[in-house]
Design an enzyme around this catalytic site. Structure first.
Site, PDB file in Angstrom:
ATOM      1  CG  LEU A   1      29.454  49.252  37.256  1.00 18.39           C
ATOM      2  CD1 LEU A   1      28.046  49.085  36.687  1.00 18.39           C
ATOM      3  CD2 LEU A   1      29.649  48.395  38.496  1.00 18.39           C
TER       4      LEU A   1
ATOM      5  CB  THR B   1      38.494  59.990  38.092  1.00 11.62           C
ATOM      6  OG1 THR B   1      38.254  58.713  38.714  1.00 11.62           O
ATOM      7  CG2 THR B   1      37.825  61.092  38.907  1.00 11.62           C
TER       8      THR B   1
ATOM      9  CG  ASP C   1      47.615  55.463  39.073  1.00  9.03           C
ATOM     10  OD1 ASP C   1      46.928  54.616  39.673  1.00  9.03           O
ATOM     11  OD2 ASP C   1      48.802  55.265  38.760  1.00  9.03           O
TER      12      ASP C   1
ATOM     13  CG  ASN D   1      33.596  51.349  38.836  1.00  9.91           C
ATOM     14  OD1 ASN D   1      32.958  50.295  38.860  1.00  9.91           O
ATOM     15  ND2 ASN D   1      34.200  51.795  37.733  1.00  9.91           N
TER      16      ASN D   1
ATOM     17  CB  SER E   1      32.752  44.665  47.385  1.00 11.20           C
ATOM     18  OG  SER E   1      33.419  43.512  47.841  1.00 11.20           O
TER      19      SER E   1
ATOM     20  CE1 TYR F   1      38.465  41.828  41.230  1.00 13.14           C
ATOM     21  CE2 TYR F   1      37.008  40.076  41.995  1.00 13.14           C
ATOM     22  CZ  TYR F   1      37.190  41.325  41.445  1.00 13.14           C
ATOM     23  OH  TYR F   1      36.083  42.094  41.124  1.00 13.14           O
TER      24      TYR F   1
ATOM     25  CE  LYS G   1      36.771  44.032  43.881  1.00 13.77           C
ATOM     26  NZ  LYS G   1      36.431  45.460  43.717  1.00 13.77           N
TER      27      LYS G   1
ATOM     28  CB  THR H   1      31.500  44.981  33.491  1.00 12.17           C
ATOM     29  OG1 THR H   1      32.219  43.918  34.152  1.00 12.17           O
ATOM     30  CG2 THR H   1      30.243  45.292  34.299  1.00 12.17           C
TER      31      THR H   1
END
Length: 280
Positions: free
Chosen positions: A16, A34, A57, A84, A135, A150, A154, A185
């Site tokens: 994404l 980045t 990083d 992101n 998110s 995960y 989030k 994605t």
């Protein structure tokens, strides 16, 4: 679009992040893209007068400071931050190692914390800016196997950004949480998803079925990330972006179901809750 803005996008070498960078450039903005390696950004996005590839990083606060400094040195400001960068440590909680659980939090919670901390002084000095944080519906509803690490990260992102909103609003800074459903994605690809090694017999059958299901979804998701990226650029260009953007019809259904569940849970023991006040 009223003006050319400087976008700072993390995780912009694939998935994404690439689509967001491309959409911002197509809209006439400047993009600081980045990633851990700048050559991966160049390979994904090519060369562009309005593009700066910067090594970052997100788990390293000093690297975040350096990336922001490089951006300001080149373009003088940062108008839109897009948090992101992410990964997915999948598995049953007992089988995810403590190190992998912590690594998930470091990337998808403390990553946005680190980068936002570095960018905020720039936005405060400008008295303007928009912080967009990717998110997930897993940050709203964590029902389902394999998502403890995960979802924890989030849910943390949701609380962090929701609380930050009122702190930075007096400086002309807006925040926007994005809760995508399933988009095509690379999140479920081997590049982003790491499965916990099976180690407990009680989980073995469900582990096999869940891994097969997740792998089967990779590349089959209904959502178009390029359309999502274009929508995010459109929303971020508004004077007052929404505090939340629930992205995809599947995401809307999931959020509606969670809202209904919360209301039902609040109502279920209403009478008992009413008895908990101190006696006069």
């Amino acid at each position: 679009m009223s003006e050319k803005k400087v976008w700072f996008v993390t995780g912009a070498a694939r998935g994404l992040g690439v689509d967001i960078a491309k959409a911002a450039l197509a809209a006439g903005h400047v993009v600081v893209a980045t990633a851990r390696k700048t050559d991966s950004v160049t390979a994904a996005l090519g060369a562009h007068d309005d593009l700066l590839a910067v090594e970052l990083d997100v788990t390293d606060p000093a690297a975040a400071d350096a990336a922001v400094e490089a951006s300001v040195d080149r373009f003088g400001r940062i108008d839109v931050l897009v948090n992101n960068a992410g990964s997915f440590k999948a598995g049953f909680f007992e089988e995810i190692t403590p190190g992998d659980f912590r690594a998930q939090i470091e990337t998808t919670l403390f990553g946005p914390v680190n980068v936002t901390r570095s960018v905020l002084p720039v936005m405060r000095s400008q008295r303007s800016g928009t912080i967009v944080t990717i998110s997930s519906t897993a940050g709203i509803s964590a029902a389902g196997d394999f998502m403890t690490a995960y979802a924890a990260s989030k849910f943390g992102v949701e609380g962090f950004m929701e609380s930050l909103t009122s702190e930075v609003a007096p400086f002309g800074i807006c925040t926007m949480l994005v809760e995508p459903g399933f988009f095509r994605t690379e999140l479920l690809s081997p590049l982003s998803t790491q499965y916990a090694a099976p180690s407990i017999a009680d989980y073995a059958e469900r582990t096999t079925a869940t891994v097969e299901a997740w792998k089967g979804m990779d590349g089959q998701q209904a959502g178009d990330p390029a359309k999502l990226a274009a929508a995010l650029v459109q929303l971020a260009d508004q004077d007052e972006p929404p505090l939340r953007f629930v992205a995809g019809s599947d995401a809307v259904e999931a959020v509606e179901a969670k809202a209904e569940l919360l209301l039902a849970q609040a109502d279920a023991y209403r009478e008992l809750s009413a008895t908990l006040a101190r006696d006069a």
